[in-house]
Design a protein around this motif. Sequence first.
Motif, mmCIF file in Angstrom:
data_model
loop_
_atom_site.group_PDB
_atom_site.id
_atom_site.type_symbol
_atom_site.label_atom_id
_atom_site.label_comp_id
_atom_site.label_asym_id
_atom_site.label_seq_id
_atom_site.Cartn_x
_atom_site.Cartn_y
_atom_site.Cartn_z
ATOM 1 N N ALA A 1 -3.617 3.307 -0.072
ATOM 2 C CA ALA A 1 -4.210 2.768 -1.301
ATOM 3 C C ALA A 1 -3.215 1.895 -2.048
ATOM 4 O O ALA A 1 -2.003 2.085 -1.951
ATOM 5 C CB ALA A 1 -4.661 3.915 -2.194
ATOM 6 N N LYS A 2 -3.746 0.955 -2.813
ATOM 7 C CA LYS A 2 -2.903 0.099 -3.650
ATOM 8 C C LYS A 2 -2.320 0.868 -4.833
ATOM 9 O O LYS A 2 -1.261 0.533 -5.323
ATOM 10 C CB LYS A 2 -3.700 -1.101 -4.154
ATOM 11 C CG LYS A 2 -3.989 -2.119 -3.078
ATOM 12 C CD LYS A 2 -4.390 -3.437 -3.689
ATOM 13 C CE LYS A 2 -4.587 -4.489 -2.638
ATOM 14 N NZ LYS A 2 -3.346 -4.995 -2.096
ATOM 15 N N ARG A 3 -3.030 1.891 -5.283
ATOM 16 C CA ARG A 3 -2.609 2.665 -6.450
ATOM 17 C C ARG A 3 -2.152 4.062 -6.037
ATOM 18 O O ARG A 3 -2.864 4.778 -5.341
ATOM 19 C CB ARG A 3 -3.753 2.785 -7.456
ATOM 20 C CG ARG A 3 -4.372 1.481 -7.916
ATOM 21 C CD ARG A 3 -3.519 0.715 -8.834
ATOM 22 N NE ARG A 3 -3.103 1.588 -9.921
ATOM 23 C CZ ARG A 3 -2.323 1.230 -10.891
ATOM 24 N NH1 ARG A 3 -1.851 0.032 -10.938
ATOM 25 N NH2 ARG A 3 -1.988 2.073 -11.833
ATOM 26 N N VAL B 1 -7.599 10.386 3.569
ATOM 27 C CA VAL B 1 -7.694 9.227 2.674
ATOM 28 C C VAL B 1 -6.942 8.057 3.290
ATOM 29 O O VAL B 1 -5.943 8.243 3.979
ATOM 30 C CB VAL B 1 -7.137 9.495 1.251
ATOM 31 C CG1 VAL B 1 -7.955 10.511 0.510
ATOM 32 C CG2 VAL B 1 -5.698 9.884 1.285
ATOM 33 N N ARG B 2 -7.436 6.883 3.013
ATOM 34 C CA ARG B 2 -6.796 5.674 3.519
ATOM 35 C C ARG B 2 -5.632 5.290 2.610
ATOM 36 O O ARG B 2 -5.606 5.686 1.453
ATOM 37 C CB ARG B 2 -7.824 4.551 3.560
ATOM 38 C CG ARG B 2 -8.982 4.842 4.491
ATOM 39 C CD ARG B 2 -10.142 3.903 4.232
ATOM 40 N NE ARG B 2 -9.815 2.531 4.533
ATOM 41 C CZ ARG B 2 -10.352 1.826 5.515
ATOM 42 N NH1 ARG B 2 -11.265 2.376 6.270
ATOM 43 N NH2 ARG B 2 -10.002 0.584 5.726
ATOM 44 N N THR C 1 -4.544 6.961 -6.928
ATOM 45 C CA THR C 1 -5.653 7.257 -6.010
ATOM 46 C C THR C 1 -5.261 8.370 -5.041
ATOM 47 O O THR C 1 -6.019 9.314 -4.814
ATOM 48 C CB THR C 1 -6.048 5.993 -5.215
ATOM 49 O OG1 THR C 1 -6.388 4.962 -6.138
ATOM 50 C CG2 THR C 1 -7.201 6.255 -4.269
ATOM 51 N N LEU C 2 -4.060 8.280 -4.486
ATOM 52 C CA LEU C 2 -3.608 9.292 -3.533
ATOM 53 C C LEU C 2 -3.243 10.595 -4.238
ATOM 54 O O LEU C 2 -3.503 11.681 -3.720
ATOM 55 C CB LEU C 2 -2.419 8.765 -2.730
ATOM 56 C CG LEU C 2 -2.708 7.523 -1.888
ATOM 57 C CD1 LEU C 2 -1.465 7.084 -1.147
ATOM 58 C CD2 LEU C 2 -3.855 7.755 -0.932
ATOM 59 N N GLU D 1 -6.128 12.838 -4.741
ATOM 60 C CA GLU D 1 -6.460 13.628 -3.551
ATOM 61 C C GLU D 1 -5.550 14.849 -3.448
ATOM 62 O O GLU D 1 -6.000 15.933 -3.092
ATOM 63 C CB GLU D 1 -6.338 12.764 -2.289
ATOM 64 C CG GLU D 1 -6.643 13.494 -1.003
ATOM 65 C CD GLU D 1 -8.116 13.829 -0.804
ATOM 66 O OE1 GLU D 1 -8.422 14.511 0.198
ATOM 67 O OE2 GLU D 1 -8.970 13.417 -1.608
ATOM 68 N N LEU E 1 0.825 -1.212 0.000
ATOM 69 C CA LEU E 1 0.000 0.000 0.000
ATOM 70 C C LEU E 1 0.861 1.265 0.000
ATOM 71 O O LEU E 1 1.941 1.298 0.585
ATOM 72 C CB LEU E 1 -0.909 0.028 1.240
ATOM 73 C CG LEU E 1 -1.981 -1.046 1.336
ATOM 74 C CD1 LEU E 1 -2.683 -0.957 2.690
ATOM 75 C CD2 LEU E 1 -2.976 -0.936 0.202
ATOM 76 N N TRP E 2 0.320 2.291 -0.648
ATOM 77 C CA TRP E 2 0.885 3.638 -0.620
ATOM 78 C C TRP E 2 0.209 4.431 0.478
ATOM 79 O O TRP E 2 -0.990 4.307 0.692
ATOM 80 C CB TRP E 2 0.625 4.356 -1.935
ATOM 81 C CG TRP E 2 1.433 3.885 -3.088
ATOM 82 C CD1 TRP E 2 1.041 3.001 -4.051
ATOM 83 C CD2 TRP E 2 2.760 4.288 -3.423
ATOM 84 N NE1 TRP E 2 2.045 2.823 -4.959
ATOM 85 C CE2 TRP E 2 3.109 3.604 -4.604
ATOM 86 C CE3 TRP E 2 3.677 5.152 -2.845
ATOM 87 C CZ2 TRP E 2 4.345 3.778 -5.220
ATOM 88 C CZ3 TRP E 2 4.911 5.319 -3.460
ATOM 89 C CH2 TRP E 2 5.232 4.635 -4.632
ATOM 90 N N GLN E 3 0.958 5.290 1.159
ATOM 91 C CA GLN E 3 0.422 6.195 2.175
ATOM 92 C C GLN E 3 0.797 7.617 1.778
ATOM 93 O O GLN E 3 1.890 7.856 1.250
ATOM 94 C CB GLN E 3 1.019 5.866 3.542
ATOM 95 C CG GLN E 3 0.613 6.811 4.628
ATOM 96 C CD GLN E 3 -0.318 6.183 5.634
ATOM 97 O OE1 GLN E 3 -0.373 4.977 5.754
ATOM 98 N NE2 GLN E 3 -1.053 7.002 6.342
#
Length: 116
Positions: free
Chosen positions: A96-98, A93-94, A101-102, A105, A75-77
């Motif tokens: 994410a695998k991608r 945001v939580r 996605t982050l 945001e 996961l990416w943070q």
Amino acid sequence: MPPVLPQTQAQEVDQVLGEFCRREPPPHVRPRLEYAVRIDGNAVTLVELRPAFRAEIGRTESPVARFRFTTKVGLWQLYWRDRNLRWHSYSRVRPAKRLATLFAEVRRDPTGIFWG
């Protein structure tokens, strides 16, 4: 030994952040503003580059956002930087695998914390 970004994630960094840096800002703005990606182990930082106030210094570099990949969980943070130059986990945001996605945001920036 510090963690290393796996090859598939490095490719994703280039596809998402690298492509952003190649596209933005428009060419007529580039003498005054550019974006770059800095990779340090499993941490990836998107930075803003601007001419320094004093020309002999060159350019200044300001971090926009940091992304950290944890191989163990895949996961990416996302992190933001405070005025004391400390990084904090972005809680809106939580993880994410991608990376995309982050980064979406960060682009949206509902709190004004990334782009000011």
